[in-house]
Design an enzyme around this catalytic site. Structure first.
Site, mmCIF file in Angstrom:
data_model
loop_
_atom_site.group_PDB
_atom_site.id
_atom_site.type_symbol
_atom_site.label_atom_id
_atom_site.label_comp_id
_atom_site.label_asym_id
_atom_site.label_seq_id
_atom_site.Cartn_x
_atom_site.Cartn_y
_atom_site.Cartn_z
ATOM 1 C CE1 TYR A 147 -10.290 9.021 -4.441
ATOM 2 C CE2 TYR A 147 -10.539 11.358 -3.951
ATOM 3 C CZ TYR A 147 -10.155 10.342 -4.810
ATOM 4 O OH TYR A 147 -9.625 10.666 -6.032
ATOM 5 C CB SER A 148 -10.023 13.321 2.043
ATOM 6 O OG SER A 148 -11.146 13.793 1.322
#
Length: 247
Positions: A154-155
């Site tokens: 996600y990051s």
């Protein structure tokens, strides 16, 4: 609530059937815009359109499917100019150590969160250039700045979206099309269902204001960035993290 002028504008909002996307759609309608919700969930679209009323319509779109995105863009443009694109759709892909995450989940998270915005921009930007006007707002995340543990996929996807924003903003700087992104702290939406409670607690512990941001607060910033009042910011990253970010 201050009224931001979007009178006569048409906006495509991805992931517009719930959460931040739905809050943005409601604020845009209050500002005079018509909105087209692109979402993968047809039932959620129907419910959202029913709640928003006549200024809203919806299209079921898999944002990772190039052909589907192009078809949705063609249909939207057939009814008039699309002045605003909000790339809001996203998934978390769950939580886990980088070396423990399934490669298929890693790829899917990047496909939805990063490839999707590329495909929507690819489909709609040429018409904005031809019109000499456009506003694109990408919904990134504080995770894209800081890199949350147990959320490398996600990051990384949100860091990539920040990079896409900067590149596209510079490419379009002379075309009348402005491209910016917002980097919210976590908002308590349905996306929390994809996270562990441990990760939710971690995110809250990092916010000095000691609360999650409200979707309506993010919507207010997105709508301003979608307006003519935003006239000299492009390729920029707008923080809305309750003081979590210090840069």
């Amino acid at each position: 609530m201050n009224r931001i002028d979007l009178e006569g504008r048409r906006a495509v909002i991805t992931g517009g059937a719930r959460g931040i996307g739905l809050a943005t759609a409601a604020r845009m309608i209050d500002s005079g815009a018509r909105v087209i919700l692109w979402d993968v969930d047809g039932a959620a679209i129907d419910a959202a359109v029913a709640s928003l009323g006549d200024p809203a319509s919806g299209t079921v779109v898999d944002l990772t499917d190039e052909i589907a995105v192009e078809a949705a863009a063609t249909a939207a443009l057939a009814d008039g100019a699309v002045d605003i694109l909000v790339n809001n759709a996203g998934i978390t892909g769950g939580n886990g150590k980088t070396w423990e995450l399934d490669p298929a989940i890693w790829r899917r998270t990047l496909a939805v969160n990063l490839v999707g915005p590329y495909l929507t921009a690819r489909a709609l930007v040429p018409a904005m250039i031809a019109a000499g006007y456009g506003r694109i707002v990408n919904v990134a995340s504080i995770a894209g700045k800081e890199g949350n543990p147990n959320a490398s996929h996600y990051s990384a996807s949100k860091a990539g979206l920040i990079g896409l924003t900067k590149s596209l903003g510079k490419e379009l700087a002379g075309a009348g099309v402005l491209v910016n992104c917002v980097t919210p702290a976590a908002a308590r939406t349905a996306i929390f269902d994809q996270m562990s409670q441990e990760h939710i607690d971690y995110m809250l512990s990092k916010i000095p204001m000691n609360r999650f941001v409200e979707p309506a607060e993010i919507a207010a910033l997105i709508v301003w960035l979608s307006s003519q009042d935003c006239s000299f910011s492009t390729g920029a990253v707008f923080d809305i993290s309750g003081a979590r970010a210090v840069y």
